[in-house]
Design a protein around this motif. Structure first.
Motif, PDB file in Angstrom:
ATOM      1  N   VAL A 128      43.154  17.132  84.951  1.00  0.00           N
ATOM      2  CA  VAL A 128      43.642  15.925  84.918  1.00  0.00           C
ATOM      3  C   VAL A 128      45.088  15.934  85.733  1.00  0.00           C
ATOM      4  CG1 VAL A 128      44.341  13.904  83.271  1.00  0.00           C
ATOM      5  CG2 VAL A 128      42.409  15.441  82.732  1.00  0.00           C
ATOM      6  N   THR A 129      45.873  16.627  85.420  1.00  0.00           N
ATOM      7  CA  THR A 129      47.201  16.678  85.954  1.00  0.00           C
ATOM      8  C   THR A 129      46.942  16.837  87.800  1.00  0.00           C
ATOM      9  OG1 THR A 129      48.397  17.631  84.025  1.00  0.00           O
ATOM     10  CG2 THR A 129      49.204  17.771  86.258  1.00  0.00           C
ATOM     11  N   LEU A 130      46.312  17.788  87.838  1.00  0.00           N
ATOM     12  CA  LEU A 130      46.107  17.977  89.560  1.00  0.00           C
ATOM     13  C   LEU A 130      45.439  16.985  90.198  1.00  0.00           C
ATOM     14  CD1 LEU A 130      45.179  21.737  89.528  1.00  0.00           C
ATOM     15  CD2 LEU A 130      47.591  20.716  89.769  1.00  0.00           C
ATOM     16  N   ASP A 132      36.852  19.514  79.094  1.00  0.00           N
ATOM     17  CA  ASP A 132      35.580  19.626  78.837  1.00  0.00           C
ATOM     18  C   ASP A 132      34.756  18.707  77.957  1.00  0.00           C
ATOM     19  OD1 ASP A 132      36.602  20.509  76.313  1.00  0.00           O
ATOM     20  OD2 ASP A 132      36.241  22.767  76.881  1.00  0.00           O
ATOM     21  N   ASP A 133      33.761  19.082  77.207  1.00  0.00           N
ATOM     22  CA  ASP A 133      33.310  17.950  76.109  1.00  0.00           C
ATOM     23  C   ASP A 133      34.236  17.975  75.035  1.00  0.00           C
ATOM     24  OD1 ASP A 133      31.072  17.598  77.900  1.00  0.00           O
ATOM     25  OD2 ASP A 133      29.794  18.684  76.754  1.00  0.00           O
ATOM     26  N   ASP A 134      34.472  18.820  74.473  1.00  0.00           N
ATOM     27  CA  ASP A 134      35.734  18.940  73.480  1.00  0.00           C
ATOM     28  C   ASP A 134      36.789  17.975  73.600  1.00  0.00           C
ATOM     29  OD1 ASP A 134      33.840  20.574  71.753  1.00  0.00           O
ATOM     30  OD2 ASP A 134      34.843  22.469  72.310  1.00  0.00           O
ATOM     31  N   ALA A 135      37.404  18.249  74.825  1.00  0.00           N
ATOM     32  CA  ALA A 135      38.707  17.556  75.272  1.00  0.00           C
ATOM     33  C   ALA A 135      38.096  15.930  75.435  1.00  0.00           C
ATOM     34  CB  ALA A 135      39.021  18.068  76.536  1.00  0.00           C
ATOM     35  N   HIS A 173      43.509   6.756  78.698  1.00  0.00           N
ATOM     36  CA  HIS A 173      42.376   7.639  78.572  1.00  0.00           C
ATOM     37  C   HIS A 173      42.878   9.110  79.103  1.00  0.00           C
ATOM     38  CE1 HIS A 173      38.743  10.173  79.509  1.00  0.00           C
ATOM     39  NE2 HIS A 173      38.515   9.743  78.270  1.00  0.00           N
ATOM     40  N   ASP A 174      43.432   9.169  80.471  1.00  0.00           N
ATOM     41  CA  ASP A 174      44.147  10.168  80.959  1.00  0.00           C
ATOM     42  C   ASP A 174      44.956  10.938  80.299  1.00  0.00           C
ATOM     43  OD1 ASP A 174      42.150  10.516  82.974  1.00  0.00           O
ATOM     44  OD2 ASP A 174      43.603   9.667  84.463  1.00  0.00           O
ATOM     45  N   ASP A 175      46.172  10.127  79.580  1.00  0.00           N
ATOM     46  CA  ASP A 175      46.949  10.429  78.597  1.00  0.00           C
ATOM     47  C   ASP A 175      46.400  11.357  77.369  1.00  0.00           C
ATOM     48  OD1 ASP A 175      49.281   9.746  80.393  1.00  0.00           O
ATOM     49  OD2 ASP A 175      48.983   7.844  79.585  1.00  0.00           O
ATOM     50  N   CYS A 176      45.328  10.730  76.873  1.00  0.00           N
ATOM     51  CA  CYS A 176      44.854  11.331  75.649  1.00  0.00           C
ATOM     52  C   CYS A 176      44.036  12.544  76.116  1.00  0.00           C
ATOM     53  CB  CYS A 176      43.510  10.219  75.223  1.00  0.00           C
ATOM     54  SG  CYS A 176      44.163   8.796  74.522  1.00  0.00           S
ATOM     55  N   LEU A 177      43.538  12.651  77.368  1.00  0.00           N
ATOM     56  CA  LEU A 177      42.934  14.077  77.787  1.00  0.00           C
ATOM     57  C   LEU A 177      44.110  15.020  77.936  1.00  0.00           C
ATOM     58  CD1 LEU A 177      40.511  13.020  80.535  1.00  0.00           C
ATOM     59  CD2 LEU A 177      40.165  14.243  78.308  1.00  0.00           C
ATOM     60  N   HIS A 178      45.351  14.672  78.329  1.00  0.00           N
ATOM     61  CA  HIS A 178      46.343  15.489  78.499  1.00  0.00           C
ATOM     62  C   HIS A 178      46.666  16.055  77.044  1.00  0.00           C
ATOM     63  CE1 HIS A 178      47.739  14.954  82.511  1.00  0.00           C
ATOM     64  NE2 HIS A 178      47.893  13.691  82.485  1.00  0.00           N
ATOM     65  N   ILE A 179      46.797  15.264  76.108  1.00  0.00           N
ATOM     66  CA  ILE A 179      47.146  15.805  74.813  1.00  0.00           C
ATOM     67  C   ILE A 179      45.913  16.587  74.096  1.00  0.00           C
ATOM     68  CG2 ILE A 179      47.186  14.775  72.333  1.00  0.00           C
ATOM     69  CD1 ILE A 179      48.515  12.333  73.563  1.00  0.00           C
ATOM     70  N   ALA A 180      44.945  16.238  74.482  1.00  0.00           N
ATOM     71  CA  ALA A 180      43.447  16.943  73.907  1.00  0.00           C
ATOM     72  C   ALA A 180      43.353  18.198  74.369  1.00  0.00           C
ATOM     73  CB  ALA A 180      42.206  16.000  74.198  1.00  0.00           C
ATOM     74  N   ILE A 181      43.560  18.321  75.793  1.00  0.00           N
ATOM     75  CA  ILE A 181      43.642  19.667  76.502  1.00  0.00           C
ATOM     76  C   ILE A 181      44.742  20.659  76.002  1.00  0.00           C
ATOM     77  CG2 ILE A 181      43.729  21.008  78.720  1.00  0.00           C
ATOM     78  CD1 ILE A 181      42.351  18.233  79.710  1.00  0.00           C
ATOM     79  N   ALA A 182      45.969  20.091  75.923  1.00  0.00           N
ATOM     80  CA  ALA A 182      46.706  20.840  75.291  1.00  0.00           C
ATOM     81  C   ALA A 182      46.950  21.171  73.886  1.00  0.00           C
ATOM     82  CB  ALA A 182      48.277  20.058  75.343  1.00  0.00           C
TER      83      ALA A 182
END
Length: 165
Positions: A52-54, A83-86, A104-113
């Motif tokens: 997401v960052t890249l 991934d699906d879990d994120a 949504h992308d910020d939520c993905l940053h949180i989820a992945i971390a």
């Protein structure tokens, strides 16, 4: 009993990279450059970046995009893919009202971390990440779902937390 040394795991969101070259915000840019120099020297940190960052970096205009891609070569980091879990955790963050679909992308940053069990998300994004509502919401969801606690901080907070003066 021997203690196992565990490195501090930090996840960098795109705003940290962006402020490496942000002339309209010289104080944050200076702090970020100092933070970056510190990252290059520290062996007690595991640094994580996501796809997401890249992807967000790749959306920057030239010449900033090339500059940031070159800066990334200066540090050692582990690459994480959503991934699906994120995606599921990001949706739960939205469903709980912590953030909205627009973030949504910020939520993905949180989820992945969170899924990587990072200790910190490092960000300059005060609108969506480094604020009381999001920090408390993320604490609630990590407690509710049984994930490790994660803090959302600025680069300055990490640097000042290391001062021994």
């Amino acid at each position: 009993m021997d203690k196992v040394f565990r490195k501090t795991k930090i996840y960098l969101d795109t705003s940290v990279l962006s402020y490496l070259q942000q002339e309209d915000s010289p104080e944050r840019m200076a702090s970020t450059i100092q933070f970056w120099e510190e990252l290059k020297k520290r062996d007690d940190l595991d640094i994580y970046l996501s796809d997401v960052t890249l992807a967000e970096v790749s959306e920057c205009y030239e010449p900033k995009r090339s500059f940031l891609q070159e800066k990334l070569k200066e540090i050692q980091f582990s690459f994480l893919e959503k991934d699906d879990d994120a995606e599921k955790l990001a949706k739960q963050i939205i469903d709980l009202g912590i953030l909205t679909n627009k973030s949504h992308d910020d939520c993905l940053h949180i989820a992945i971390a969170v899924l990587e069990a990072c200790n910190y998300i490092v960000s300059w994004n005060f609108k969506h990440l480094v604020n009381v509502k999001t920090i408390n919401g993320v604490r609630a969801i990590t407690n509710l779902k049984g994930f490790s606690q994660i803090d959302i901080i600025t680069p300055e907070m990490l640097l000042k937390g290391e001062d021994n003066d």
